[in-house]
Design a protein around this motif. Structure first.
Motif, PDB file in Angstrom:
ATOM      1  N   UNK A 111      34.765 -25.311   0.670  1.00  0.00           N
ATOM      2  CA  UNK A 111      35.003 -23.954   1.131  1.00  0.00           C
ATOM      3  C   UNK A 111      33.938 -22.963   0.700  1.00  0.00           C
ATOM      4  N   UNK A 112      33.853 -21.803   1.398  1.00  0.00           N
ATOM      5  CA  UNK A 112      32.797 -20.811   1.144  1.00  0.00           C
ATOM      6  C   UNK A 112      32.767 -20.268  -0.283  1.00  0.00           C
ATOM      7  N   UNK A 160      30.204 -23.349   9.635  1.00  0.00           N
ATOM      8  CA  UNK A 160      30.056 -22.130   8.830  1.00  0.00           C
ATOM      9  C   UNK A 160      29.806 -20.885   9.676  1.00  0.00           C
ATOM     10  N   UNK A 161      29.330 -21.053  10.889  1.00  0.00           N
ATOM     11  CA  UNK A 161      29.018 -19.906  11.753  1.00  0.00           C
ATOM     12  C   UNK A 161      30.277 -19.189  12.234  1.00  0.00           C
ATOM     13  N   UNK A 162      31.440 -19.855  12.120  1.00  0.00           N
ATOM     14  CA  UNK A 162      32.682 -19.286  12.642  1.00  0.00           C
ATOM     15  C   UNK A 162      33.707 -18.979  11.552  1.00  0.00           C
ATOM     16  N   UNK A 163      33.378 -19.196  10.289  1.00  0.00           N
ATOM     17  CA  UNK A 163      34.361 -19.033   9.214  1.00  0.00           C
ATOM     18  C   UNK A 163      34.888 -17.608   9.087  1.00  0.00           C
ATOM     19  N   UNK A 164      34.077 -16.616   9.433  1.00  0.00           N
ATOM     20  CA  UNK A 164      34.481 -15.216   9.241  1.00  0.00           C
ATOM     21  C   UNK A 164      34.589 -14.473  10.573  1.00  0.00           C
ATOM     22  N   UNK A 165      34.958 -15.196  11.610  1.00  0.00           N
ATOM     23  CA  UNK A 165      35.005 -14.625  12.948  1.00  0.00           C
ATOM     24  C   UNK A 165      36.090 -13.562  13.099  1.00  0.00           C
ATOM     25  N   UNK A 166      37.072 -13.570  12.202  1.00  0.00           N
ATOM     26  CA  UNK A 166      38.192 -12.632  12.311  1.00  0.00           C
ATOM     27  C   UNK A 166      37.826 -11.208  11.940  1.00  0.00           C
ATOM     28  N   UNK A 187      25.527 -15.215   6.596  1.00  0.00           N
ATOM     29  CA  UNK A 187      24.225 -15.583   6.009  1.00  0.00           C
ATOM     30  C   UNK A 187      24.346 -16.061   4.561  1.00  0.00           C
ATOM     31  N   UNK A 188      25.253 -15.450   3.800  1.00  0.00           N
ATOM     32  CA  UNK A 188      25.461 -15.873   2.410  1.00  0.00           C
ATOM     33  C   UNK A 188      26.008 -17.294   2.377  1.00  0.00           C
ATOM     34  N   UNK A 189      26.943 -17.577   3.275  1.00  0.00           N
ATOM     35  CA  UNK A 189      27.524 -18.912   3.350  1.00  0.00           C
ATOM     36  C   UNK A 189      26.463 -19.956   3.674  1.00  0.00           C
ATOM     37  N   UNK A 190      25.563 -19.619   4.587  1.00  0.00           N
ATOM     38  CA  UNK A 190      24.493 -20.555   4.950  1.00  0.00           C
ATOM     39  C   UNK A 190      23.565 -20.813   3.770  1.00  0.00           C
ATOM     40  N   UNK A 191      23.200 -19.762   3.053  1.00  0.00           N
ATOM     41  CA  UNK A 191      22.323 -19.909   1.878  1.00  0.00           C
ATOM     42  C   UNK A 191      22.997 -20.769   0.815  1.00  0.00           C
ATOM     43  N   UNK A 192      24.289 -20.522   0.588  1.00  0.00           N
ATOM     44  CA  UNK A 192      25.029 -21.289  -0.416  1.00  0.00           C
ATOM     45  C   UNK A 192      25.114 -22.763  -0.028  1.00  0.00           C
ATOM     46  N   UNK A 193      25.394 -23.030   1.236  1.00  0.00           N
ATOM     47  CA  UNK A 193      25.451 -24.417   1.709  1.00  0.00           C
ATOM     48  C   UNK A 193      24.112 -25.125   1.540  1.00  0.00           C
TER      49      UNK A 193
END
Length: 368
Positions: A83-84, A109-115, A125-131
């Motif tokens: 998870x993120x 990860x591109x859709x995790x925060x779509x809400x 972008x933070x999620x991508x860097x962390x991954x």
């Protein structure tokens, strides 16, 4: 076979497919598992109830020193992040942990925060860097593996499909009990969707489509199992379209399997699905219910006209046609459900799931 001690880091309030995935790993007899929860919540409580050694700390505590201290104290061999929030912690602790770290990628990860538009713009972008800070990736579908490779995540990757504990699946209430409890007659042809109420799950399009179907067939019902930020909006939509007698909001239910079993067709019409198969597909198969499913991710490899129906999630007509078709061929649904059951038993057992993880962990330790 080598002895391996694994620590899983995940949000303590996770109650979705990721939580089930982790709890299933922790039942594996081939290696020792512990869980470190980010805060408390449903997953934290379930893990303790199952007898899994589980600790909880705040996000801040884990970033600063608690995770490093716990890993040293318990002599952990491998850390597995989920998870993120967990991947965010890894980004700040990677060089202090000095242990191999795996991330299980449960979703796109591109859709995790779509809400939430602001969260989507800020956190994606933070999620991508962390991954990208990991060297090892356990991908829950071929789709996720292909995505990471296309986005130039260079670590070692394997695919670990979700598994289900076929032997210990339990129906807590019978089909008749559930139907009586929520006011369904045997004449009601019932669709069910088990999903959190999030934009990615496509509830709005489902309700629009179901309105068309209910105008044509007066004995159809729709069960919505789950909660989330869109719940009030969806209830308003039902009120405006005068579907109150046909749509039943059940909220979050820990025994969602009972409601799938009490229905005729299971729905999963998400705009995107990272995991393969999603838990609801596995559960539908176990109780021999065919599914109407979006052709996204790996779903085209799992669902066919022999065990269900595939749709374009962006097309209301596509969904309507398959819902209507399932209604018209109600006498043949048992065969589709039986075929899905056989596919789940053959391909997605818990033993296969465990073995994929063990072999990956073993390979990582041998490399290191």
């Amino acid at each position: 076979m080598i002895y391996i001690k694994v620590l899983h880091i995940i949000s303590g309030n996770d109650n979705g497919g990721g939580a089930v995935h982790v709890l299933n790993i922790c039942r594996c007899p081939s290696f020792e598992n512990k869980i470190c929860c980010i805060g408390e919540g449903e997953l934290y409580s379930k893990a303790l109830a199952m007898g899994i050694i589980t600790v909880k700390y705040s996000l801040k505590e884990l970033i600063f020193n608690k995770l490093v201290e716990y890993v040293k104290k318990e002599n952990i061999d491998i850390l597995n992040f989920h998870g993120p929030k967990a991947t965010f912690i890894h980004y700040f602790t990677k060089f202090r942990l000095k242990k191999p770290c795996v991330v299980t990628v449960h979703s796109d990860y591109r859709y995790d925060f779509l809400n939430n538009k602001i969260k989507h713009l800020f956190y994606t972008p933070i999620s991508k860097i962390s991954l990208n800070s990991f060297d090892y990736y356990a991908c829950v579908s071929q789709y996720i593996k292909d995505l990471l490779e296309s986005k130039e995540f260079y670590g070692d990757k394997i695919v670990v499909n979700n598994g289900i504990d076929i032997k210990n699946i339990k129906i807590t209430k019978s089909r008749n009990e559930i139907r009586k409890e929520i006011g369904l007659s045997e004449n009601n042809f019932t669709f069910v969707m088990v999903a959190r109420m999030h934009p990615i799950k496509n509830h709005e399009k489902l309700l629009k489509t179901f309105k068309r179907l209910s105008n044509e067939f007066d004995n159809v019902k729709l069960l919505l199992v789950g909660d989330g930020e869109l719940e009030n909006q969806l209830k308003n939509q039902v009120n405006k379209t005068k579907l109150n007698d046909n749509v039943i909001f059940l909220g979050y239910r820990s025994n969602s399997l009972d409601y799938i079993n009490a229905s005729d067709v299971s729905l999963l019409i998400s705009l995107n699905e990272g995991g393969a198969p999603p838990l609801v597909i596995l559960e539908s198969g176990i109780v021999k219910k065919p599914v109407i499913c979006s052709k996204v991710g790996d779903m085209g490899r799992i669902i066919s006209d022999k065990n269900g129906f595939l749709i374009n999630p962006y097309s209301e007509d596509s969904l309507y046609e398959k819902m209507k078709l399932s209604y018209l061929m109600k006498n043949k649904l048992n065969l589709l459900g039986e075929n899905l059951y056989n596919d789940v038993v053959k391909k997605f057992s818990l033993e296969t799931f465990w073995n994929r993880y063990y072999c990956f962990y073993e390979r990582i330790l041998n490399t290191n």
